[in-house]
Scaffold this motif. Sequence first.
Motif, PDB file in Angstrom:
ATOM      1  N   ILE A   1       4.969  18.272  19.369  1.00  0.00           N
ATOM      2  CA  ILE A   1       4.131  18.725  18.266  1.00  0.00           C
ATOM      3  C   ILE A   1       4.239  20.242  18.192  1.00  0.00           C
ATOM      4  O   ILE A   1       4.109  20.921  19.220  1.00  0.00           O
ATOM      5  CB  ILE A   1       2.652  18.372  18.520  1.00  0.00           C
ATOM      6  CG1 ILE A   1       2.466  16.906  18.885  1.00  0.00           C
ATOM      7  CG2 ILE A   1       1.778  18.781  17.346  1.00  0.00           C
ATOM      8  CD1 ILE A   1       2.409  15.958  17.746  1.00  0.00           C
TER       9      ILE A   1
ATOM     10  N   ILE B   1      -5.093  18.171  13.871  1.00  0.00           N
ATOM     11  CA  ILE B   1      -3.814  17.616  14.330  1.00  0.00           C
ATOM     12  C   ILE B   1      -3.735  16.125  14.011  1.00  0.00           C
ATOM     13  O   ILE B   1      -2.713  15.617  13.577  1.00  0.00           O
ATOM     14  CB  ILE B   1      -3.624  17.828  15.855  1.00  0.00           C
ATOM     15  CG1 ILE B   1      -3.513  19.321  16.173  1.00  0.00           C
ATOM     16  CG2 ILE B   1      -2.379  17.093  16.344  1.00  0.00           C
ATOM     17  CD1 ILE B   1      -3.424  19.627  17.657  1.00  0.00           C
TER      18      ILE B   1
ATOM     19  N   ILE C   1       1.844  21.739  10.692  1.00  0.00           N
ATOM     20  CA  ILE C   1       1.936  20.945  11.916  1.00  0.00           C
ATOM     21  C   ILE C   1       3.186  20.078  11.805  1.00  0.00           C
ATOM     22  O   ILE C   1       3.389  19.410  10.784  1.00  0.00           O
ATOM     23  CB  ILE C   1       0.712  20.021  12.087  1.00  0.00           C
ATOM     24  CG1 ILE C   1      -0.580  20.842  12.024  1.00  0.00           C
ATOM     25  CG2 ILE C   1       0.791  19.261  13.405  1.00  0.00           C
ATOM     26  CD1 ILE C   1      -1.823  19.987  11.935  1.00  0.00           C
TER      27      ILE C   1
ATOM     28  N   TYR D   1       5.601  17.086  13.683  1.00  0.00           N
ATOM     29  CA  TYR D   1       5.791  16.084  14.724  1.00  0.00           C
ATOM     30  C   TYR D   1       7.294  15.912  14.826  1.00  0.00           C
ATOM     31  O   TYR D   1       7.931  15.489  13.870  1.00  0.00           O
ATOM     32  CB  TYR D   1       5.129  14.778  14.300  1.00  0.00           C
ATOM     33  CG  TYR D   1       5.329  13.652  15.269  1.00  0.00           C
ATOM     34  CD1 TYR D   1       4.395  13.392  16.253  1.00  0.00           C
ATOM     35  CD2 TYR D   1       6.474  12.865  15.199  1.00  0.00           C
ATOM     36  CE1 TYR D   1       4.585  12.371  17.154  1.00  0.00           C
ATOM     37  CE2 TYR D   1       6.669  11.842  16.101  1.00  0.00           C
ATOM     38  CZ  TYR D   1       5.721  11.592  17.075  1.00  0.00           C
ATOM     39  OH  TYR D   1       5.915  10.575  17.975  1.00  0.00           O
TER      40      TYR D   1
END
Lengths: 332, 336
Positions: free
Chosen positions: B6, B72, B83, B85
């Motif tokens: 992340i 998150i 953010i 991933y």
Amino acid sequence: MNLLSVSNLHVNFHTKERELAALIDVSFTLNRGERIAIVGESGAGKSVLGFSIVNLIGKPGYIESGSIKLENKELTKMNLRQLQEIRGKRIAMIFQDPMMTLNPVITIGDQLVETIRSHTKISYKDARNIAIEKLHHVQIASPERRFNQYPHELSGGMRQRVIIASVLLLNPDIIIADEPTTALDVTIQAEILQLLLAICRDNGVALVLISHDLGVVSKVAERTLVMYAGHIVEEGPTLEIINDPQHPYTQGLLNALPQMTLPGQRLNQIQGSMPSLAERPSGCAFHPRCPYATQKCREQQPRFIYSGVSSVACFLVEDMLNEFAEQDQEAN
Amino acid sequence: MATPLIQISGLEKAFSTNESWFSQWRFHQGKLKRHKDSVHALNGVNLTINQGETLCVVGETGCGKSTLARVIMGLTTPSAGEIHYLDQRIDQLNNRQRMFFRRRMQMVFQNPYASLNPRMTVYQTLSEPISFHNPQFSQAQVDEQIDELLESVGISASSSDRYPHEFSGGQRQRISLARALSVEPDFIVADEPLSALDVSVQAQVLNLMMDKQEERNLSYLFITHDLAVVEHFATRVAVMYLGRVCELAPTRTLFSAPKHPYTRALLSAIPRLDSNIAQPIRLIGEVPTPTEKPIGCVFQARCPYANQRCYEQSPAMVLQNDGSSVACHAIEEGRL
Ligand SMILES: Nc1ncnc2c1ncn2[C@@H]1O[C@H](COP(=O)(O)OP(=O)(O)OP(=O)(O)O)[C@@H](O)[C@H]1O
Ligand SMILES: Nc1ncnc2c1ncn2[C@@H]1O[C@H](COP(=O)(O)OP(=O)(O)O)[C@@H](O)[C@H]1O
Ligand code: SF4
Ligand code: SF4
Ligand SMILES: [Mg+2]
Ligand SMILES: [Mg+2]
């Protein structure tokens, strides 16, 4: 003479089916200016004990038998008016949640003034000055401004300081603090503990600190009582108890702390959990979770004996001591 | 080599506290002006969570830890920032797109009493996410997976027809963890999962989390205020203050050589199991509520080393020789 002596205290809760014992044969003493801690897992009976000392245990709870003496006065025999006198002036309580004590709709200043004027006949103005001085004493910045604020305008740490200020006003002999810092942040926790410690030391006030945090206890209390399922299972000087715990439960509590294993290793857990009042095991109540339990532990209640380090209620320790005694006799 | 799972950059979140249009008007110097009150919970957070690591986040109440966790997880949208991933951006997804990530990322909450549905048995609690995420599973496969999961968190499969209130706090927290694990995630956010539990029960839950991490190469973002737990469990630690990360370091480095003035105060305040009372570094004042977007260093009001520059300019994170990163002018200037 001891300032406070609790002997053979039994406290029950009344239910439809039967009487449930919450405290069983609890005895301890507190000297003037001494600081003791009561530790144990949730449900051990710490709060019940704290409340019982000032006979504040509410229905359905009641003191079944035993004695609680403040110097030579028997608290269990007092009427409500006499108890209220004691609760304010001689024994003060501090709770985890300051809002249990503070009135949300009255400014903190007026609450302090009211406390002062309830037992001394002085003018509002003089009382206000004393209150501001006490707020200053507990390190509240700009106390004149805070005087006029309501509890919700203060942070948790500040509210707990106000409580300590109001306790100071009454100049008690004993403060009973039930998890006074559990709801606060670590940095603020340390400040509040330091304050409580300083105030007890400076004014010769005795402290009963109830906590489930052994780290907190080690900083403040000279003596520690460990509770399990309504019993005191170990009692002794805090340092000895932390460095050389005798009772398997105390050992378990200390071993479970993360600092007791190397980083990244599995932690030592105590198997099982604290029994509820209705399911108290026979014999030594800790036996279902104890790695050393024997048949005797399941059947009989161990008595309290002095191990040389602390006082403990455990057959393992008792048997060991007996063995030593026999060896001694043979040697002679 | 650590692989990032992340990545968070420039994350901001402001909550407005007077939503209604009428309450936004104020008289100011004789004129009616529109004014929106807000709380700036996150003010530019940059963080990376690597595969298989535990990143612990510490900091006082209100510094934005839970807000970070919620942002998150996509439970609330950020005001600014990104953010990622792996290489996918996940902060702007609609509900449908988010589905894939729901399965990869799970959250465990502080209060095991509130986070489980009291009217669902353990079986129902677990079968729902398992069949949802594995629509191809037969009933027998779902049942088999539930039994396996429960055994793995130390709850006997035979008690799966019981309700949450019939379990203790520690057991409930283990059931919450079983629910999170039920969808085989890569990443679990745990917000104060231990603070409602006794030390003995905390040990059970922490052991379980460590076992699962080893088995599945899980990554954790672990929020806690218990520094002993951090020292034991974390791979790296992020220290937050008023919506910013002020120090980020490998655990051992943080505890042996804390650098930021706030980190130093925080570590000196831990009640330790010994009697020699190290004098905690006293912080003046309490955590302010961030109603204004901070100018300069967020720690200025309580910092003994603050100078003029600290009031004007926000310090950037600077990598130190020992692998930690710190945001502080005094350290950068060599005054500290
Ligand atoms: N929905 C909301 N509306 C308004 N303000 C909010 C909201 N949620 C959080 N805040 C504010 O944002 C700031 C950060 O809150 P957050 O819950 O993230 O703190 P935290 O670090 O998790 O604290 P704690 O240690 O007490 O859990 C606080 O000032 C809080 O009051
Ligand atoms: N009002 C009540 N009615 C019945 N049982 C109670 C009541 N209050 C406390 N208890 C029980 O007494 C035991 C001790 O409680 P308490 O003193 O609050 O524990 P702690 O050590 O966590 O402070 C627990 O089993 C609790 O469930
Ligand atoms: S008396 Fe027996 S069961 Fe109880 S603590 Fe001692 S060894 Fe364990
Ligand atoms: S930047 Fe300035 S105010 Fe901030 S922590 Fe460093 S010295 Fe203190
Ligand atoms: Mg209690
Ligand atoms: Mg939070």
